[in-house]
Design a protein around this motif. Structure first.
Motif, mmCIF file in Angstrom:
data_model
loop_
_atom_site.group_PDB
_atom_site.id
_atom_site.type_symbol
_atom_site.label_atom_id
_atom_site.label_comp_id
_atom_site.label_asym_id
_atom_site.label_seq_id
_atom_site.Cartn_x
_atom_site.Cartn_y
_atom_site.Cartn_z
ATOM 1 N N LEU A 1 16.161 40.793 34.698
ATOM 2 C CA LEU A 1 15.298 40.040 33.791
ATOM 3 C C LEU A 1 15.152 38.592 34.254
ATOM 4 C CD1 LEU A 1 13.513 40.041 31.323
ATOM 5 C CD2 LEU A 1 15.528 39.517 29.937
ATOM 6 N N ASN B 1 7.290 47.437 32.603
ATOM 7 C CA ASN B 1 8.354 47.353 33.606
ATOM 8 C C ASN B 1 9.330 46.199 33.364
ATOM 9 O OD1 ASN B 1 7.451 49.599 35.039
ATOM 10 N ND2 ASN B 1 6.017 48.367 36.215
ATOM 11 N N ILE B 2 9.148 45.481 32.269
ATOM 12 C CA ILE B 2 10.098 44.410 31.945
ATOM 13 C C ILE B 2 11.456 45.052 31.683
ATOM 14 C CG2 ILE B 2 10.712 42.609 30.286
ATOM 15 C CD1 ILE B 2 7.720 42.202 29.802
ATOM 16 N N VAL C 1 12.670 38.503 37.130
ATOM 17 C CA VAL C 1 11.285 38.707 36.709
ATOM 18 C C VAL C 1 10.749 37.452 36.020
ATOM 19 C CG1 VAL C 1 9.796 40.032 35.150
ATOM 20 C CG2 VAL C 1 11.462 41.220 36.567
ATOM 21 N N VAL C 2 11.537 36.880 35.129
ATOM 22 C CA VAL C 2 11.091 35.673 34.423
ATOM 23 C C VAL C 2 10.898 34.518 35.409
ATOM 24 C CG1 VAL C 2 11.704 33.932 32.697
ATOM 25 C CG2 VAL C 2 12.090 36.352 32.209
ATOM 26 N N GLN D 1 12.854 37.965 27.165
ATOM 27 C CA GLN D 1 12.189 39.262 27.308
ATOM 28 C C GLN D 1 10.964 39.345 26.395
ATOM 29 O OE1 GLN D 1 14.760 42.645 26.632
ATOM 30 N NE2 GLN D 1 13.021 43.963 26.215
ATOM 31 N N TYR E 1 7.758 34.940 37.215
ATOM 32 C CA TYR E 1 6.614 34.639 36.351
ATOM 33 C C TYR E 1 6.375 33.128 36.238
ATOM 34 C CZ TYR E 1 3.555 34.371 32.301
ATOM 35 O OH TYR E 1 2.515 34.080 31.466
ATOM 36 N N VAL F 1 3.649 45.245 31.900
ATOM 37 C CA VAL F 1 4.537 44.844 30.806
ATOM 38 C C VAL F 1 5.592 45.922 30.522
ATOM 39 C CG1 VAL F 1 3.099 45.721 28.922
ATOM 40 C CG2 VAL F 1 4.555 43.739 28.540
ATOM 41 N N LEU G 1 8.165 36.881 27.546
ATOM 42 C CA LEU G 1 7.473 37.381 28.730
ATOM 43 C C LEU G 1 6.551 38.538 28.355
ATOM 44 C CD1 LEU G 1 7.018 37.329 31.773
ATOM 45 C CD2 LEU G 1 8.994 38.861 32.004
ATOM 46 N N GLN G 2 7.041 39.417 27.518
ATOM 47 C CA GLN G 2 6.223 40.546 27.085
ATOM 48 C C GLN G 2 4.938 40.053 26.401
ATOM 49 O OE1 GLN G 2 8.255 43.161 24.366
ATOM 50 N NE2 GLN G 2 6.738 44.775 24.623
#
Length: 106
Positions: free
Chosen positions: A34, A53-54, A37-38, A92, A41, A51, A95-96
């Motif tokens: 996580l 795949n978060i 990914v963040v 999470q 981003y 989304v 980001l979503q």
């Protein structure tokens, strides 16, 4: 939205990894995925990311978190883990929402 995520990520990045997180389910893996990914981003390197795949926490982690939340009194180690977990969960969700907004404007 990205500025809010960036600030929350900076807050997360300042937190020490909780000792309990080293022994709960696959929490270190979830944390690492996580965070990656963040970070991708907020630095503009996350392209065409679905989304769905978060990363989400594993069942073992969720079970421990639920148990700890039900405890009327927690140790410092348990509270630090929950605080850290809550920041991750917030990232999470943020980001979503951001990815869903971007998808709806494309």
């Amino acid at each position: 939205m990205i500025d809010h995520i960036r600030r929350e990520y900076e807050r997360f990045d300042d937190l020490p990894f909780p000792d309990l997180g080293k022994v709960v389910g696959d929490f270190p893996f979830y944390d690492s995925l996580l965070a990656g990914v963040v970070h991708s981003y907020i630095t503009g390197r996350l392209v065409d990311f679905d989304v769905d795949n978060i990363p989400i926490p594993d069942d073992g982690t969720v079970e421990v978190v639920d148990e700890l939340r039900r405890k009327p009194i927690r140790t410092l180690e348990e509270q630090e883990f929950l605080d850290y977990f809550d920041v991750l969960q917030n990232l999470q969700v943020m980001l979503q929402r951001a990815l869903q907004q971007e998808g709806s404007t494309s």
